[in-house]
Design an enzyme around this catalytic site. Structure first.
Site, PDB file in Angstrom:
ATOM      1  N   ASN A   1       0.874  -1.171   0.000  1.00  0.00           N
ATOM      2  CA  ASN A   1       0.000   0.000   0.000  1.00  0.00           C
ATOM      3  C   ASN A   1       0.914   1.225   0.000  1.00  0.00           C
ATOM      4  OD1 ASN A   1      -1.808   2.034   0.659  1.00  0.00           O
ATOM      5  ND2 ASN A   1      -2.914   0.805   2.158  1.00  0.00           N
TER       6      ASN A   1
ATOM      7  N   LYS B   1       2.887   1.048   3.417  1.00  0.00           N
ATOM      8  CA  LYS B   1       2.668  -0.061   4.346  1.00  0.00           C
ATOM      9  C   LYS B   1       2.695  -1.341   3.535  1.00  0.00           C
ATOM     10  CE  LYS B   1      -1.215   1.759   6.013  1.00  0.00           C
ATOM     11  NZ  LYS B   1      -2.478   1.854   6.666  1.00  0.00           N
TER      12      LYS B   1
ATOM     13  N   ARG C   1      -2.638  -1.513  -3.578  1.00  0.00           N
ATOM     14  CA  ARG C   1      -3.680  -0.486  -3.591  1.00  0.00           C
ATOM     15  C   ARG C   1      -3.296   0.505  -4.685  1.00  0.00           C
ATOM     16  NH1 ARG C   1      -3.947   4.478   0.380  1.00  0.00           N
ATOM     17  NH2 ARG C   1      -5.818   5.495  -0.407  1.00  0.00           N
TER      18      ARG C   1
ATOM     19  N   HIS D   1     -11.097   6.267  -1.414  1.00  0.00           N
ATOM     20  CA  HIS D   1     -11.262   5.471  -0.180  1.00  0.00           C
ATOM     21  C   HIS D   1     -12.186   4.273  -0.412  1.00  0.00           C
ATOM     22  CE1 HIS D   1     -10.384   9.230   2.507  1.00  0.00           C
ATOM     23  NE2 HIS D   1      -9.291   8.506   2.390  1.00  0.00           N
TER      24      HIS D   1
ATOM     25  N   GLY E   1      -9.939  10.094   8.414  1.00  0.00           N
ATOM     26  CA  GLY E   1      -8.524   9.950   8.769  1.00  0.00           C
ATOM     27  C   GLY E   1      -7.833  11.271   8.471  1.00  0.00           C
ATOM     28  N   ASN E   2      -6.602  11.218   7.946  1.00  0.00           N
ATOM     29  CA  ASN E   2      -6.013  12.472   7.457  1.00  0.00           C
ATOM     30  C   ASN E   2      -6.805  12.958   6.253  1.00  0.00           C
ATOM     31  OD1 ASN E   2      -3.842  13.050   9.234  1.00  0.00           O
ATOM     32  ND2 ASN E   2      -2.820  11.216   8.435  1.00  0.00           N
ATOM     33  N   GLY E   3      -7.125  12.011   5.365  1.00  0.00           N
ATOM     34  CA  GLY E   3      -8.097  12.288   4.308  1.00  0.00           C
ATOM     35  C   GLY E   3      -9.456  11.841   4.822  1.00  0.00           C
TER      36      GLY E   3
ATOM     37  N   ARG F   1      -6.284  19.344   3.822  1.00  0.00           N
ATOM     38  CA  ARG F   1      -7.020  19.670   2.589  1.00  0.00           C
ATOM     39  C   ARG F   1      -8.295  20.431   2.922  1.00  0.00           C
ATOM     40  NH1 ARG F   1      -7.307  13.765   0.161  1.00  0.00           N
ATOM     41  NH2 ARG F   1      -5.598  13.213   1.534  1.00  0.00           N
TER      42      ARG F   1
ATOM     43  N   GLU G   1     -12.582   6.164  14.331  1.00  0.00           N
ATOM     44  CA  GLU G   1     -12.459   5.065  15.297  1.00  0.00           C
ATOM     45  C   GLU G   1     -12.135   5.549  16.709  1.00  0.00           C
ATOM     46  OE1 GLU G   1      -9.618   2.150  13.748  1.00  0.00           O
ATOM     47  OE2 GLU G   1     -10.439   2.493  11.756  1.00  0.00           O
TER      48      GLU G   1
ATOM     49  N   GLU H   1      -7.855  -1.996   5.252  1.00  0.00           N
ATOM     50  CA  GLU H   1      -7.659  -1.928   3.801  1.00  0.00           C
ATOM     51  C   GLU H   1      -6.725  -3.031   3.296  1.00  0.00           C
ATOM     52  OE1 GLU H   1      -6.732   2.248   4.355  1.00  0.00           O
ATOM     53  OE2 GLU H   1      -7.948   2.722   2.610  1.00  0.00           O
TER      54      GLU H   1
HETATM   55  P1  ADP Z   1      -4.490   8.164   7.244  1.00  0.00           P
HETATM   56  O1  ADP Z   1      -5.605   8.827   6.505  1.00  0.00           O
HETATM   57  O2  ADP Z   1      -3.167   8.827   6.989  1.00  0.00           O
HETATM   58  O3  ADP Z   1      -4.467   6.645   7.169  1.00  0.00           O
HETATM   59  P2  ADP Z   1      -5.448   7.782   9.973  1.00  0.00           P
HETATM   60  O4  ADP Z   1      -6.607   6.972   9.583  1.00  0.00           O
HETATM   61  O5  ADP Z   1      -4.385   7.151  10.803  1.00  0.00           O
HETATM   62  O6  ADP Z   1      -4.761   8.544   8.781  1.00  0.00           O
HETATM   63  O7  ADP Z   1      -6.029   9.054  10.806  1.00  0.00           O
HETATM   64  C1  ADP Z   1      -5.218  10.060  11.286  1.00  0.00           C
HETATM   65  C2  ADP Z   1      -6.077  11.029  12.068  1.00  0.00           C
HETATM   66  O8  ADP Z   1      -6.684  10.314  13.167  1.00  0.00           O
HETATM   67  C3  ADP Z   1      -5.283  12.182  12.667  1.00  0.00           C
HETATM   68  O9  ADP Z   1      -6.013  13.392  12.536  1.00  0.00           O
HETATM   69  C4  ADP Z   1      -5.208  11.779  14.127  1.00  0.00           C
HETATM   70  O10 ADP Z   1      -5.087  12.889  14.981  1.00  0.00           O
HETATM   71  C5  ADP Z   1      -6.556  11.123  14.319  1.00  0.00           C
HETATM   72  N1  ADP Z   1      -6.570  10.340  15.562  1.00  0.00           N
HETATM   73  C6  ADP Z   1      -5.836   9.260  15.891  1.00  0.00           C
HETATM   74  N2  ADP Z   1      -6.081   8.881  17.178  1.00  0.00           N
HETATM   75  C7  ADP Z   1      -6.975   9.779  17.672  1.00  0.00           C
HETATM   76  C8  ADP Z   1      -7.634   9.945  18.936  1.00  0.00           C
HETATM   77  N3  ADP Z   1      -7.396   9.130  19.957  1.00  0.00           N
HETATM   78  N4  ADP Z   1      -8.518  10.975  19.051  1.00  0.00           N
HETATM   79  C9  ADP Z   1      -8.754  11.812  18.030  1.00  0.00           C
HETATM   80  N5  ADP Z   1      -8.175  11.710  16.827  1.00  0.00           N
HETATM   81  C10 ADP Z   1      -7.294  10.712  16.633  1.00  0.00           C
END
Ligand code: ADP
Length: 406
Positions: free
Chosen positions: A7, A14, A97, A186, A216-218, A247, A340, A391
């Site tokens: 990925n 990853k 991916r 996604h 997530g970040n996205g 973004r 999550e 994923e």
């Molecule tokens: P990516 O899209 O890069 O795979 P992730 O799914 O790991 O990213 O999500 C990252 C986001 O999740 C970040 O904004 C991070 O701050 C947030 N996050 C992770 N753990 C927590 C938490 N315990 N509480 C709130 N936000 C969280």
């Protein structure tokens, strides 16, 4: 069957190796997992590897080349403390991916010269991702030989059945004919979560109306009916829709015209501003990371509070719009880092629809659990699910299915 999943993202990648004798109901633990990240320091990739046997290795690789880094990462499969196989030819199949499959690829496919050509042709539409995905395919071919089957699993595929009205922008029709349309992203995560929701609810996916919130970040939402995505918030690129870490999500296109004409911006500067300097980071001036936004709010930072308020406002508006596309809802799903782990984000969303009878149990919402679960009250008119997105496992399943059908 040993299935390797790769990925590859723009600044991290990853990879994991699964061993399967049958397709289990729940994701098995991979034999080997690796993560490389070269966002911290120019020319240095941080590599972390762990195995099912408890071996762990952390090391820095000094190289700018993705090929070198990927090669060194894969070598930890068959050498050193994290060795889990004797030699590379024990890998039966490799799944990738691939972010953009355009209009051609509506499902996972075996990688051929034509598929590689198509991924390359789509680089203009996914400049941060498709080159990395293609390079991953090429490195595997060089290291494991051209005989090892490779599979491309597309992030756009799950959205490919969207109705025309959801996929077409209200712009001159010639643009649509040039491929300017909503693709959505996604998809691997949206599809996995939809299938997992059906499993948790013990119902047929084809009978369910679902909204999956991948935060997530996205960030993107998908409205899922009859097992397909019928609407989604990301569009022609992953920039549209919800507010994200860095973004902007949707903005008035008039702003861009104004800045191009009057603000002295070039297209590249707008690209940088909207993709890397907007979202939570741009508004707060603190960070694009939700955890740091929450910390800043605790310290009384007003702009961090504004960033969070906008994030929730956009999230609720977009859930409303997905709801209208479905005409009703059986379950709302939260997944990815924020979905999550942030009870605040889940509560802010569900509260806005209290008037429709949506309700979560505060204790279940606050629980710090890794388990997939239903956090709605028994009286709630929709189920509210928290699902850990998988994923890599979804990609491995596609490899298994394609291998069985050949
Ligand atoms: P990516 O899209 O890069 O795979 P992730 O799914 O790991 O990213 O999500 C990252 C986001 O999740 C970040 O904004 C991070 O701050 C947030 N996050 C992770 N753990 C927590 C938490 N315990 N509480 C709130 N936000 C969280």
């Amino acid at each position: 069957m040993k299935i390797l999943v790769l990925n590859a993202g723009s600044s991290s990648q990853k990879s994991c190796l699964y061993e399967l004798t049958e397709l289990p109901d729940r994701p098995p633990q991979p034999l080997w997992e690796a993560h490389t990240d070269w966002s911290h320091q120019q020319g240095v990739a941080e590599l972390q590897v762990k195995t099912i046997h408890g071996a762990e290795v952390k090391t820095d690789i000094t190289s700018d080349s993705r090929r070198d880094v990927t090669e060194q990462m894969l070598k930890t499969l068959w050498s050193g403390a994290t060795q889990v196989i004797q030699q590379p030819n024990q890998i039966s199949i490799v799944g990738h991916r691939v972010v953009h499959g355009g209009e051609t690829y509506q499902s996972s496919t075996r990688v051929t010269e034509a598929v590689k050509g198509a991924i390359a042709d789509l680089i203009d539409l996914a400049p941060a991702h498709n080159p990395a995905n293609l390079e991953g395919i090429q490195v595997i071919e060089e290291l494991l030989g051209a005989d090892v089957p490779q599979v491309a699993v597309f992030d756009t595929a799950f959205h490919s059945q969207m109705p025309r009205s959801a996929a077409t922008y209200a712009v001159p029709y010639e643009w649509f004919e040039r491929g300017i349309r909503r693709y959505g992203f996604h998809g691997i995560s949206h599809q996995y979560c939809a299938q997992r929701a059906a499993q948790l609810l013990d119902q047929e996916l084809s009978q369910l109306r679902l909204i999956n919130c991948h935060l997530g970040n996205g960030c993107s939402l998908a409205a899922i009916r009859d097992g397909y995505s019928v609407d989604t918030t990301m569009g022609f690129t992953p920039l549209e829709g919800l507010m994200m870490g860095t973004r902007s999500g949707s903005v008035d296109p008039g702003i861009l015209l104004y800045l191009l004409r009057e603000g002295g911006y070039t297209a590249d500067q707008l690209d940088e501003a909207l993709n890397k300097a907007s979202g939570l980071k741009g508004v707060s001036g603190v960070s694009g990371d939700m955890r740091q936004i929450m910390q800043a709010i605790d310290q009384g930072n007003d702009r961090a509070q504004l960033a969070l308020d906008i994030f929730f406002h956009r999230l609720r508006s977009c859930v409303g719009s997905m709801l209208a596309s479905l005409g009703g809802l059986d379950a709302l799903i939260f997944t990815a880092g924020i979905g999550e782990n942030s009870p605040e984000a889940r509560l802010a969303t569900v509260e806005a629809f209290e008037f429709l009878g949506w309700e979560i149990n505060p204790e279940k919402n606050a629980e710090r659990s890794k388990d997939d679960r239903d956090i709605a009250t028994p009286e709630s008119t929709v189920r509210v699910l928290v699902i850990h997105t998988q994923e890599d496992w979804a990609i491995a399943q596609e490899c298994w299915r394609l291998a069985q059908s050949h």
